[in-house]
Motif scaffolding. Structure first.
Motif, short mmCIF file in Angstrom:
data_model
loop_
_atom_site.label_atom_id
_atom_site.label_comp_id
_atom_site.label_asym_id
_atom_site.label_seq_id
_atom_site.Cartn_x
_atom_site.Cartn_y
_atom_site.Cartn_z
N ALA A 200 0.94 -1.24 0.06
CA ALA A 200 0.05 -0.20 -0.20
C ALA A 200 0.80 1.32 0.12
N LYS A 201 0.34 2.48 -0.15
CA LYS A 201 0.87 3.71 0.05
C LYS A 201 0.45 4.35 1.18
N MET A 202 1.21 5.27 1.53
CA MET A 202 0.90 5.98 3.16
C MET A 202 1.49 7.33 3.11
N PRO A 203 0.63 8.22 3.57
CA PRO A 203 1.22 9.52 3.65
C PRO A 203 1.84 9.87 4.90
N VAL A 204 3.13 10.28 4.95
CA VAL A 204 3.63 10.71 6.18
C VAL A 204 4.16 12.21 6.26
N ARG A 205 4.22 12.51 7.14
CA ARG A 205 4.72 13.92 7.56
C ARG A 205 6.20 13.93 7.86
N VAL A 206 6.86 14.85 7.18
CA VAL A 206 8.22 15.00 7.58
C VAL A 206 8.46 16.34 8.06
N SER A 207 9.00 16.24 9.34
CA SER A 207 9.45 17.58 10.13
C SER A 207 10.49 18.54 9.54
N VAL A 208 10.33 19.75 9.95
CA VAL A 208 11.50 20.47 9.55
C VAL A 208 12.81 20.36 10.28
N GLN A 209 13.79 20.05 9.80
CA GLN A 209 15.13 20.03 10.56
C GLN A 209 15.95 21.49 10.27
N ARG A 210 16.32 21.99 11.25
CA ARG A 210 16.89 23.29 11.67
C ARG A 210 18.50 22.86 11.77
N ASN A 211 19.34 23.78 11.42
CA ASN A 211 20.92 23.95 11.93
C ASN A 211 20.68 25.01 13.12
N GLY A 212 19.65 25.84 13.07
CA GLY A 212 19.62 26.70 14.05
C GLY A 212 18.27 27.69 13.90
N ASP A 353 -2.95 9.85 15.02
CA ASP A 353 -2.46 9.97 13.59
C ASP A 353 -1.25 9.19 13.48
N PRO A 354 -1.28 7.78 13.02
CA PRO A 354 -0.09 7.14 13.02
C PRO A 354 0.84 7.47 11.70
N SER A 355 0.41 8.33 11.25
CA SER A 355 1.15 8.75 9.94
C SER A 355 2.31 9.89 10.31
N ALA A 356 2.36 10.20 11.45
CA ALA A 356 3.56 11.38 11.72
C ALA A 356 4.55 10.84 11.98
N LEU A 357 5.24 10.21 10.80
CA LEU A 357 6.54 9.89 10.73
C LEU A 357 7.41 10.88 10.55
N GLN A 358 8.56 11.01 11.53
CA GLN A 358 9.45 12.03 11.34
C GLN A 358 10.85 11.40 11.26
N GLU A 359 11.63 11.89 10.25
CA GLU A 359 13.12 11.37 10.20
C GLU A 359 13.90 11.93 11.31
N THR A 360 14.06 13.02 11.66
CA THR A 360 14.98 13.67 12.77
C THR A 360 13.98 14.27 13.91
N VAL A 361 14.71 14.67 14.88
CA VAL A 361 14.17 15.03 15.95
C VAL A 361 13.23 16.31 15.85
N PRO A 362 11.99 16.24 16.35
CA PRO A 362 10.99 17.39 15.90
C PRO A 362 11.24 18.69 16.75
N GLN A 363 10.73 19.71 16.48
CA GLN A 363 11.07 20.87 16.64
C GLN A 363 9.93 21.55 17.58
N PRO A 364 8.86 20.80 18.00
CA PRO A 364 7.78 21.43 18.56
C PRO A 364 8.52 22.12 19.89
N CYS A 365 7.68 23.04 20.32
CA CYS A 365 8.13 23.74 21.48
C CYS A 365 7.62 23.14 22.65
N ILE A 366 8.26 22.82 23.56
CA ILE A 366 8.15 22.26 24.86
C ILE A 366 7.39 23.34 25.87
N ARG A 367 6.30 23.49 25.73
CA ARG A 367 5.28 24.76 26.04
C ARG A 367 5.59 24.70 27.68
N ILE A 368 5.33 23.75 28.38
CA ILE A 368 5.37 23.65 29.89
C ILE A 368 6.68 24.01 30.15
N VAL A 369 7.81 23.46 29.64
CA VAL A 369 9.11 23.54 29.83
C VAL A 369 9.41 25.34 29.96
#
Length: 378
Positions: A200-212, A353-369
């Protein structure tokens, strides 16, 4: 410390007497870091025992104290010019992405092999790759009704670790690193699986990878991957006496590959080869396992909570064992920070959402931190 995450020990304590008591605890050689975490780990195991499936998500991170002078007991980091400790952590994570707690932590100095040491002699002593199998054996099973599945990245593609998971009564889900020899086949792993039919085919999300903060090395996008599955047998490595007598390993494979990636700067095709002990016969099985592997990023968020939220690497302690005792405490605080984040925003676990496939460490803000420490997480 939980109420004052990110503060120094004197600021986190209500009085100077309490601060001195904290320093005496952290510098007491009779205090075992594992014992400090004991009640938390036991509670985590009891919670796991009530669930049908738990993901034991593991990874190694550097605790970097290169810029601190006079700290005793540190080892080398990176190319040898850095100084610090290695920390291997195994977290219990619900398949929906919710963090349950710490199952195991281990701190160590990277072994330094003497110049000219023969390979066989090096293999006869403990080496860094053994930390994965050690974790599987120490954690074992967490309950008769609970299926514990170890989830790890390419660094854990080690025959000894996969075998240790099976012997401990647990499962594994590991991204492949080695193009292994497949028993009974002329083709090696990649070629053998690629030759199989597409399910089968499957859509996946690839996250932004930042150097800075302002520099994107890879842009975020949605990719379409083709799914394949296979069942293979791996013989033990003939070059490693530690597993020479191990039985043949029966492994299911899930292969997700982007056949037609877009062109452009910062675009690389998605390709995951996952090795697992769990059933993988159908497209639905493949989607479920990919969703489980996507939960591996929880341990990366845990590392950020430790280092940025709790500011572990800003510690002024002057002994590696003292740092380990502090790390054992801050690990529990980091778990609480992530649990608070998830409670405030359940969507952060991407449970549905099992299609949340990310190849590198995601960059979401840890809001409580950020709220507790004032640290902006980019």
């Amino acid at each position: 410390m939980a109420d004052h995450a990110g503060e120094s020990i004197p600021k986190a304590c209500a009085s100077w007497a309490e601060a001195m008591a904290a320093y005496r605890l952290l510098s007491n050689p009779a205090v075992d870091p594992r014992a400090v975490q004991g009640p938390h780990r036991e509670r985590t195991r009891k919670l796991c025992a009530t669930l049908p499936v738990v993901l034991a998500v593991s990874d190694i991170t550097d605790l970097d104290f290169t810029n601190r002078k006079g700290v005793k007991g540190l080892g080398r980091l990176g190319d040898g010019r850095g100084r610090g400790l290695q920390q291997h952590t195994t977290l219990a994570v619900h398949p929906d992405g919710e963090i349950i707690g710490v199952l195991r932590q281990h701190w160590y100095k990277r072994p330094e092999a003497p110049e000219g040491e023969p390979l066989r002699q090096r293999q006869s002593r403990w080496c860094e790759s053994d930390v994965w199998a050690d974790a599987a054996r120490e954690i074992g099973a967490v309950g008769e009704a609970c299926r514990l599945v170890h989830v790890a990245d390419r660094g854990a593609d080690i025959f000894g670790f996969l075998s240790a998971c099976v012997c401990a009564g647990a499962g594994f889900l590991v991204r492949a690193k080695h193009d292994r020899r497949v028993l009974g086949e002329e083709r090696r792993l990649w070629e053998h699986v690629q030759a199989g039919p597409a399910l089968a085919k499957m859509p996946v999300r690839v996250s932004v990878q930042r150097n800075g903060p302002e520099r994107d090395r890879r842009t975020g996008r949605t990719a379409e991957v083709t799914l394949r599955v296979a069942r293979v047998s791996f013989p033990p490595s003939v070059n490693d006496p530690r597993v020479a007598d191990a039985p043949v390993l029966e492994v299911n494979v899930v292969y997700a590959k982007e056949e037609k990636p877009p062109r452009g700067k910062g675009v690389s095709p998605v390709e995951w080869m996952l090795l697992t002990s769990e059933p993988a016969k159908t497209a639905e099985d493949a989607r479920r396992l990919i969703g489980w592997y996507a939960r591996r990023w929880v341990v990366e968020e845990f590392h950020r909570a430790e280092k940025e939220g709790c500011r572990l690497q800003a510690s002024q302690l002057d002994d590696a064992m003292d740092i380990q005792r502090l790390a054992a405490i801050t690990a529990v605080v980091a778990v609480q920070l992530l649990q608070l984040r998830d409670a405030a925003d359940p969507a952060s676990t991407q449970a549905d959402d099992p299609s949340a496939l990310q190849e590198t460490v995601p960059q979401p803000c840890i809001r409580i931190v950020s709220a507790l420490t004032g640290i902006a997480c980019h």
